[in-house]
Motif scaffolding. Sequence first.
Motif, short mmCIF file in Angstrom:
data_model
loop_
_atom_site.label_atom_id
_atom_site.label_comp_id
_atom_site.label_asym_id
_atom_site.label_seq_id
_atom_site.Cartn_x
_atom_site.Cartn_y
_atom_site.Cartn_z
N UNK A 164 75.19 76.78 15.05
CA UNK A 164 75.78 75.52 14.59
C UNK A 164 77.29 75.54 14.71
N UNK A 165 77.90 76.68 14.39
CA UNK A 165 79.35 76.76 14.54
C UNK A 165 79.75 76.57 15.99
N UNK A 166 79.03 77.22 16.90
CA UNK A 166 79.37 77.12 18.31
C UNK A 166 79.08 75.74 18.86
N UNK A 167 77.99 75.11 18.40
CA UNK A 167 77.70 73.74 18.84
C UNK A 167 78.83 72.81 18.44
N UNK A 168 79.30 72.94 17.18
CA UNK A 168 80.37 72.07 16.73
C UNK A 168 81.63 72.27 17.56
N UNK A 169 81.92 73.53 17.91
CA UNK A 169 83.10 73.78 18.72
C UNK A 169 82.98 73.13 20.09
N UNK A 170 81.84 73.35 20.76
CA UNK A 170 81.72 72.86 22.13
C UNK A 170 81.54 71.36 22.18
N UNK A 171 81.06 70.76 21.07
CA UNK A 171 80.95 69.31 21.06
C UNK A 171 82.25 68.64 20.65
N UNK A 172 83.25 69.46 20.36
CA UNK A 172 84.54 68.87 20.07
C UNK A 172 84.83 68.78 18.60
N UNK A 173 84.18 69.61 17.78
CA UNK A 173 84.43 69.57 16.35
C UNK A 173 84.73 70.95 15.84
N UNK A 174 84.62 71.11 14.50
CA UNK A 174 84.81 72.40 13.88
C UNK A 174 83.68 72.63 12.92
N UNK B 261 96.18 70.96 9.94
CA UNK B 261 95.69 69.63 10.32
C UNK B 261 95.65 69.53 11.84
N UNK B 262 94.95 70.47 12.46
CA UNK B 262 94.88 70.51 13.92
C UNK B 262 94.14 69.29 14.46
N UNK B 263 94.57 68.82 15.63
CA UNK B 263 93.90 67.68 16.26
C UNK B 263 92.50 68.08 16.68
N UNK B 264 91.57 67.13 16.60
CA UNK B 264 90.18 67.38 16.99
C UNK B 264 90.12 67.57 18.50
N UNK B 265 89.40 68.59 18.91
CA UNK B 265 89.19 68.85 20.34
C UNK B 265 88.04 67.98 20.83
N UNK B 266 88.29 67.17 21.82
CA UNK B 266 87.25 66.33 22.42
C UNK B 266 86.47 67.17 23.43
N UNK B 267 85.16 67.11 23.36
CA UNK B 267 84.33 67.94 24.24
C UNK B 267 84.33 67.41 25.67
N UNK B 268 83.87 68.24 26.58
CA UNK B 268 83.75 67.84 27.99
C UNK B 268 82.84 66.62 28.13
N UNK B 269 81.68 66.67 27.46
CA UNK B 269 80.72 65.60 27.62
C UNK B 269 81.23 64.29 27.01
N UNK C 286 83.75 58.00 20.06
CA UNK C 286 82.46 58.69 20.23
C UNK C 286 82.40 59.96 19.39
N UNK C 287 83.49 60.73 19.44
CA UNK C 287 83.54 62.01 18.73
C UNK C 287 83.36 61.83 17.23
N UNK C 288 84.01 60.81 16.67
CA UNK C 288 83.91 60.55 15.22
C UNK C 288 82.48 60.35 14.79
N UNK C 289 81.75 59.53 15.54
CA UNK C 289 80.38 59.19 15.16
C UNK C 289 79.43 60.37 15.32
N UNK C 290 79.63 61.17 16.38
CA UNK C 290 78.76 62.33 16.58
C UNK C 290 78.98 63.35 15.47
N UNK C 291 80.25 63.63 15.14
CA UNK C 291 80.54 64.60 14.09
C UNK C 291 80.04 64.14 12.73
N UNK C 292 80.06 62.82 12.50
CA UNK C 292 79.65 62.29 11.19
C UNK C 292 78.14 62.28 11.01
N UNK C 293 77.38 62.50 12.10
CA UNK C 293 75.93 62.39 12.00
C UNK C 293 75.35 63.70 11.48
N UNK C 294 75.43 63.87 10.18
CA UNK C 294 74.98 65.09 9.53
C UNK C 294 73.65 64.86 8.82
#
Length: 496
Positions: free
Chosen positions: A283-293, A307-315, A387-395
Motif C-alpha cells: 500500500x505504501x508503494x502503491x501510494x507512492x507510484x500513484x502520486x501520493x504518500x 508540506x511537500x508538493x504532491x507527486x503526480x504519477x505517470x499514469x 484526477x490525483x485528488x479524487x484517486x487519493x481521496x478514494x479510501x
Amino acid sequence: MACTSSSEASVTVVSKCTVFPDRKSTLEDLKLSVSDLPMLSCHYIQKGCLFTSPPNDVPSEALVSLLKRGLSQALALFPPLAGRLMTDPDGHVHISCNDAGVLFLHASASDLAICDVLGPVHVPECIKGFFALDRTVSYCGHFEPIMAVQVTELKDGIFIGCTVNHAVIDGTSFWNFFNTFAEVCRAGSRRVSRVPDFGRDSVLISSAVLKVPEGGPKVTFDEYAPLAERIFSFSREAILELKAKVNGNHNQKRLLEANAVEVMGKQLHDPHVTVNGKVTSILDNLNFFRGGVSKRSAAADQGRGSHAAVEISSFQSLCALLWKCVTRARKLPASKTTTFRMAVNCRHRLEPALDTHYFGNAIQSIPTYAPAGNVLARDLRWCAEQLNKNVLAHDDWKVRRGVEDWERDPRCFPLGNFDGASITMGSSPRFPMFDNDFGWGRPMAVRSGRANKFDGKFSAFPGREGSGSVDIEVVLSPETMAAIEADPELMQYVSS
C-alpha cells in the motif's frame, strides 16, 4: 508475408463444443455483490492475446486439444466460470457453480496474417470476429455460458480470446484466470501461482435487491454508433518526459530508477515488496507510484512540518494529457462540464483489505469534473491534480459510502457518453496481460472485442516492452479521432 485487407478477410468457425471442469465443484453458490450487480447491463468482457504460431508445425488438432485440456483444468480452479447465474425467490442474484461448462470455439482466419491485425493505424474490424458471444449482455448469464473461449488460427499466428460475464468478474479477476489458463497449459500443474479467493464476507455483499425490467436490463449506450478505434503507444521514455513536465522536474528521468518500475508493475500483486533493501507494505508503494504518500509517511511529514508538493504519477500525467486533447478536439463550449471517469480497484482500499486475488468485481468509478474552459486554459499540472485528488481521496470511507449510496438506490451502471463530454478510462497498465505464455512464448499484442465501446471509452494496457510503457486503446467518434491525431501536443509523445 503479404498482408490482406481486413475487410476482405473472414473468420470461419471450424468446431464448437462445451468444455467442463475436469473435476466436480464443491463450491457453494456465490452471491453477486454491490460491485457485481451494476454490471448486469454491461456486455461480457472481451479480451485476448495474439501469439505467433507454435514452432515445429504443431498440428491444429494437437494445439486445440492442449488448450481444451488446460481450460478444463483451469476451470476446476475457477468453478464459477463454468456455472450459470440464477435469481432466488427474494430477487438476489447468485452464481450457481453447477459445472454447466463454457463454450469453446476453434476458428480459422487463414486469409489473415499478424501484420493484418497489428499493421493498420486503426484497429481493424477483423478483430471483432475473434470473440464469441458478441454483444451479449451480462444478465444473459442466466441462460448463456458465463464464459466462452475462441481460438482463431491465422496464417502465421494464433489469437486466444476470452469472453466473460462482467457481472461475474472485473479486470483483475479476468487476468488472474487468463494467467492461470496459460500457466496450466504451459506447465500442466494444478499448483498455480495465483489462487482465487471466493470469500463473500465483505461490505460488498448486501441484502439490497436490484429490480430488473422484464426481459432483463439492456446496455445504456448506442451499440451501433460509428466509432474509430486506435491503440496509442507510449514508451517509457515518453511517459517519463511527460511526468517530468507535469511535475515541473526535468531531471525526473534520472530520478526514477528501473527498480521502481518493477515494483509498480510486476510486484504489484505481492502483499509486501522490497524497495532499496527494505521490506515495505504494497500500500505504501502503491501510494507512492500513484502520486501520493502513505499514511505513515504523511504523518511523519506532518510531524516535521513538511508540506511537500504532491507527486503526480505517470499514469495520471498521461490521463491529464488525454483529457485536455480530447476536450480540445470536441470543440466544447467553455462552460460545458467535462467528465474524466476512472475505474479503481477497491481490494486494497477497504479496511480490512480484500484478498489480492478476490474473485469478482471489486471496482468503483471515480468521476472528476471540470468545465471545458478550465481543462483547456489551465496547464497539464492542474488537470492532473484534479484526477490525483479524487484517486487519493478514494479510501475505505469513500468505498463504504459508495456501497451505502447504491443500497439506497440499487441500479445498473449507466455506461456511455450521454452528454458528449465524457471520457471513461478502464482496465489498467498494471494488469499482467503479457504474462500469458501457453508454452511457445509471450503474446505479441493484447486486443479487445466490440464489447462496451462508445465515444470516449479508453482502456489502458501495459506496453509489450514493459518497463513502464503503456498502450491506450482509444475509442472516439471518427471526427474526434481525426482531430486528436492531428494534435501535436498529444502526438509528440506517441510512438510511431
